[in-house]
Design an enzyme around this catalytic site. Structure first.
Site, short mmCIF file in Angstrom:
data_model
loop_
_atom_site.label_atom_id
_atom_site.label_comp_id
_atom_site.label_asym_id
_atom_site.label_seq_id
_atom_site.Cartn_x
_atom_site.Cartn_y
_atom_site.Cartn_z
N HIS A 194 0.83 -1.22 0.00
CA HIS A 194 0.00 0.00 0.00
C HIS A 194 0.86 1.27 0.00
CE1 HIS A 194 -4.20 -1.61 0.43
NE2 HIS A 194 -3.48 -2.69 0.64
N ASP A 231 2.56 2.06 -2.78
CA ASP A 231 2.70 2.55 -4.18
C ASP A 231 1.85 3.79 -4.44
OD1 ASP A 231 0.33 1.00 -4.31
OD2 ASP A 231 0.90 -0.03 -6.18
N ALA A 251 -5.72 -14.56 -6.05
CA ALA A 251 -4.83 -15.03 -5.00
C ALA A 251 -3.86 -13.94 -4.54
CB ALA A 251 -4.04 -16.24 -5.48
N SER A 289 -1.65 -10.85 -8.71
CA SER A 289 -1.79 -9.92 -9.84
C SER A 289 -2.10 -10.58 -11.16
CB SER A 289 -0.55 -9.04 -9.99
OG SER A 289 -0.51 -8.14 -8.94
N SER A 290 -3.07 -11.47 -11.12
CA SER A 290 -3.54 -12.02 -12.39
C SER A 290 -4.06 -10.90 -13.28
CB SER A 290 -4.64 -13.06 -12.13
OG SER A 290 -5.65 -12.51 -11.32
N GLU A 310 -6.88 -0.35 -15.20
CA GLU A 310 -7.39 -0.92 -13.94
C GLU A 310 -8.21 0.14 -13.17
OE1 GLU A 310 -5.45 -4.01 -12.65
OE2 GLU A 310 -6.58 -4.16 -10.81
N ASP A 364 1.99 -3.40 -9.54
CA ASP A 364 1.82 -4.73 -10.14
C ASP A 364 2.26 -4.74 -11.60
OD1 ASP A 364 0.65 -5.12 -7.68
OD2 ASP A 364 -1.40 -5.08 -8.44
N TYR A 366 -9.93 -1.70 0.25
CA TYR A 366 -8.76 -1.12 -0.42
C TYR A 366 -8.96 0.39 -0.61
CZ TYR A 366 -4.93 -0.59 -3.76
OH TYR A 366 -3.77 -0.19 -4.39
C1 GLA Z 1 -2.80 -4.28 -5.03
C2 GLA Z 1 -2.68 -3.09 -5.95
C3 GLA Z 1 -1.28 -2.48 -5.90
C4 GLA Z 1 -0.85 -2.23 -4.47
C5 GLA Z 1 -1.10 -3.45 -3.60
C6 GLA Z 1 -0.83 -3.19 -2.16
O1 GLA Z 1 -2.00 -5.32 -5.49
O2 GLA Z 1 -2.97 -3.46 -7.28
O3 GLA Z 1 -1.24 -1.30 -6.67
O4 GLA Z 1 -1.47 -1.09 -3.95
O5 GLA Z 1 -2.43 -3.92 -3.72
O6 GLA Z 1 0.51 -2.98 -1.95
#
Ligand code: GLA
Length: 386
Positions: free
Chosen positions: A36, A38, A127, A130-131, A164, A176, A228
């Site tokens: 979190h 980024d 999961a 980052s699919s 996204e 990601d 989130y």
């Molecule tokens: C998800 C988001 C990322 C990042 C993470 C937490 O994967 O896609 O951009 O914020 O959560 O680190």
């Protein structure tokens, strides 16, 4: 990998009765540390994994796009002029969101040809690996080549993030897509999310006799809704109340003042971000000076901070981390956005069976669904396969 490539090629041929002009892949990612941070312009340290999404694609002579996947029988068909975020929904919002976002970043969609594409993947969905970024990046590298766009990887990361954010509706950061595009075998990407300066740092897990275990809790999460976005809003509030444009402008030395200025909950959210940024810097330094076995305590401290301060863990993730640690893992933490998904455990290869059994037993004892366990290695970022 070549098996996935052949599968995608065969899937394409079966659905579109012709050969694709190429097959491109983009990997999922694991975030080693920096969660979190980024979207707070901070530091992250993820790596691309040896699980990928592939897209077999061929241009068409008209302006129609047709997309299929190995998971459904649908064919999504849309004209290039109709691709806008409002028109997109479901799984096709990821690939089609990229088409739209490429246009936002300067691709001349009015002159572009349509295409047929078939998507297949071995990245587990939902999961925390980052699919979604893997689909976005596979499509963006494919179209960059087919449409001859000449976009560099930094721009493609921004394209994926925009898709996204606007087409899928998840207010995520740039980590990601950066990992999926910039990853290198046996290395992680140390990324400054403010400048987008990226440095590839060797991990040396294999040489140190370590493996990275993924513990997929199978508790699914969606970042387009709920927690989130709440956490992101708390961070923005914290920055505003501290008088800075982003939490990157603060560091751990500002915590005393933050405790005075912020309400108790916002303070804990901010403390997670400031300490997590510091842990990323410490992890990179420790890895360089002392090697991977020495980073374990930083991983575990990151989990504690997410559990107690940022409050994005769930009982299954906590049990995974605790059981792995008690069975001898060097360090463990949840990875990704939280509220489900996967934990990672850095484990001595010789102790892998013991740690895996301990985690499985702990889940059974708590009456949780059996977790899915597998190891990953750090792999190269997105590329053309054939
Ligand atoms: C998800 C988001 C990322 C990042 C993470 C937490 O994967 O896609 O951009 O914020 O959560 O680190």
């Amino acid at each position: 990998m070549s098996e996935l490539s052949s599968r995608a090629r065969a899937g394409f041929t079966e659905r579109f009765s012709r050969e694709p002009s190429g097959v491109w892949r983009a990997p999922g990612r694991v975030n080693l540390i920096g969660e979190h941070t980024d979207y707070n312009d901070g530091f992250v340290f993820p790596f691309a994994i040896d699980r990928s999404t592939v897209v077999a694609l061929a241009p068409r002579d008209d302006r129609t796009i047709q997309i299929t996947t190995a998971y459904t029988d649908d064919i999504v068909r849309i004209g290039l002029d109709d691709v806008t975020p409002a028109a997109l929904s479901g799984w096709s919002a990821y690939p089609l969101g990229v088409v739209w976002a490429l246009g936002e970043f300067g691709a001349d969609l009015a002159a572009a040809r349509g295409f047929d594409a078939h998507i297949d993947s071995d990245v587990p969905i939902g999961a925390g690996l980052s699919s979604s970024a893997a689909i976005e990046c596979a499509v963006s590298v494919a179209l960059t080549e087919v449409w001859d766009l000449g976009f560099d990887r930094e721009r493609l990361a921004r394209v994926g993030q925009l898709a996204e954010n606007k087409a899928v509706g998840a207010p995520t950061g740039i980590m990601d897509q950066s990992a999926s595009l910039l990853g290198r075998a046996d290395a992680a990407v140390f990324l400054d999310c403010r400048s987008l300066d990226a440095e590839v740092i060797p991990l040396g897990f294999d040489a140190a006799g370590l493996v990275l275990l993924i513990i997929n809790t199978r508790v699914s999460h969606a970042h387009a809704t709920g927690g989130y976005a709440d956490r992101r809003a708390s961070c923005e509030r914290g920055a505003r109340e501290m008088g800075v444009s982003s939490l990157r402008d603060l560091d751990v030395d500002d915590l005393d003042r933050a405790a005075q200025v912020l309400d108790e909950e916002t303070f804990r959210r901010v403390r997670h971000i400031l300490t997590e940024n510091q842990r990323v810097l410490d992890t990179v330094r420790t890895l360089r000076l002392e090697g991977p076995e020495a980073i374990g305590d930083l991983l575990t401290a990151s989990h504690v901070s997410m559990r107690d301060d940022f409050e994005i863990s769930v009982p299954e993730l906590d049990v995974a981390v605790e059981a792995a640690g008690a069975a001898g893992a060097v360090g463990a933490r949840m990875t990704g956005g939280g509220f489900g998904g996967a934990a990672i455990a850095l484990v001595r290869a010789s102790e892998l069976p013991v740690v895996a059994d301990a985690v499985t037993a702990a889940f059974a004892a708590r009456g949780f669904r059996e977790p899915e366990l597998f190891t990953v290695t750090a792999a190269d970022g997105a590329s053309r396969l054939d």
